[in-house]
Enzyme design. Structure first.
Site, short mmCIF file in Angstrom:
data_model
loop_
_atom_site.label_atom_id
_atom_site.label_comp_id
_atom_site.label_asym_id
_atom_site.label_seq_id
_atom_site.Cartn_x
_atom_site.Cartn_y
_atom_site.Cartn_z
N ASN A 68 3.92 0.63 9.70
CA ASN A 68 4.76 1.56 10.59
C ASN A 68 5.96 2.33 10.02
OD1 ASN A 68 3.22 0.46 12.90
ND2 ASN A 68 4.57 -1.49 12.82
N GLU B 250 0.76 -1.04 -0.07
CA GLU B 250 0.03 -0.11 0.02
C GLU B 250 0.92 1.01 0.09
OE1 GLU B 250 -3.78 -0.20 2.27
OE2 GLU B 250 -3.35 1.51 3.01
N ASP C 280 0.22 5.31 0.47
CA ASP C 280 -0.71 6.06 1.25
C ASP C 280 -0.54 7.54 1.32
OD1 ASP C 280 -2.20 3.88 1.95
OD2 ASP C 280 -1.57 3.65 3.83
N GLU D 91 -2.60 10.26 3.59
CA GLU D 91 -3.46 10.59 4.55
C GLU D 91 -3.41 11.88 4.72
OE1 GLU D 91 -4.23 6.48 6.72
OE2 GLU D 91 -2.25 7.27 6.87
#
Length: 295
Positions: A134, A107, A109, A111
């Site tokens: 993490n 993934e 990301d 955000e």
């Protein structure tokens, strides 16, 4: 002086990047949300313009919302223009990301973490590799992302992942597979965008909650571009260098000198959290990539 200097460099990079993209383009998107995406969550919270060029997501007490690409991709460059929630947005999370959706998922990301009125948005980036995350970094942006649209870009090739904001590189995750570091390179990923309630953690560790009286909360998207290898079951087709897979050409194996300068500027003046600077979190055993070159 610093502001003028950074602006001039950003302008140069923007022009440079657009020349490169136009020269090697292999765009697979239509610029019509109705054709390239479907809505898996709360269709009644998703609004699309008549021409399909723009779309909004809504969050209220009933539900959040999301849209998802019809195709999956393995490497490429993806742009999306986004205008974030104005005013009070604490507890809300806007996500723009690639995900393989496997148990051991990869993934990539963006955000956007909302905040109370008068406090800036936080942009968090994260990377999952083989189900392990993490890997968060956080920055404050150098503009108000609620006033206008800005372009958020993921460049993902066989060499590295580069997160960019208005063509300014804010994060680089290099392919160090030869040094024992996981890197997303086998699993195709879908492109997703979502708006949801993350008030258990998003704003000051969950201290500031969503205030539903300030809603509904709306985020806007437009002018996206997907210039990527569509997954057809053969990773080799997407991993090779070719005229269509321009992002895998050797010239894109690192940042150019302008990008390196801007990247250092972002990290010096706008970085507020880097997992590689948090040894306590990892019990003094930082992930291997933290000790390796970023570009």
């Amino acid at each position: 002086m610093e502001t003028l200097f950074s602006f001039n460099l950003m302008l140069i990079l923007y022009l440079f990047a657009n020349v490169i993209t136009n020269a090697f383009g292999s765009i697979v998107s239509t610029d019509n949300f109705n054709l390239d995406f479907h809505v898996p969550w709360s269709p009644n919270h998703v609004t699309t313009s008549l021409d399909g060029h723009s779309r909004t997501l809504k969050l209220d007490q009933e539900s959040g919302s999301a849209f998802l690409s019809n195709d999956m991709f393995l490497f490429g460059e993806i742009d999306m223009k986004i205008k974030l929630i104005p005013g009070y947005s604490a507890g809300t999370v806007v996500a723009f990301y690639l995900s393989s959706d496997e148990p051991n998922r990869d993934e990539i990301d963006f955000e956007f973490l909302g905040n109370v009125t008068g406090q800036p948005y936080i942009l968090q980036t994260n990377i999952y590799t083989n189900g392990i995350d993490n890997r968060e970094e956080r920055i404050y942006l150098w503009f108000d992302p609620t006033k206008d649209y800005h372009t958020y870009t993921i460049l993902w090739n066989i060499y590295h992942i580069v997160f960019m904001v208005d063509w300014v590189p804010i994060r680089v995750y290099k392919n160090h597979v030869d040094m024992g570091v996981n890197f997303p390179r086998w699993q195709p990923m879908s492109l997703k965008a979502s708006l949801w309630n993350g008030d258990t953690w998003a704003t000051r560790g969950g201290h500031d909650k969503v205030d539903w009286s300030k809603g509904p909360f709306i985020v806007s998207f437009k002018d996206y571009k997907i210039d990527a290898c569509i997954w057809k079951g053969n990773s080799r087709l997407c991993s090779q260098e070719s005229s269509t897979n321009w992002w895998n050409k050797p010239r894109f194996n690192g940042l150019n000198w302008i990008q390196r300068r801007l990247f250092r500027w972002v990290r010096k003046y706008h970085l507020i959290y880097d997992y590689c600077q948090d040894p306590k979190r990892f019990q003094n055993h930082l992930p291997r990539e933290c000790h390796l070159p970023k570009f």
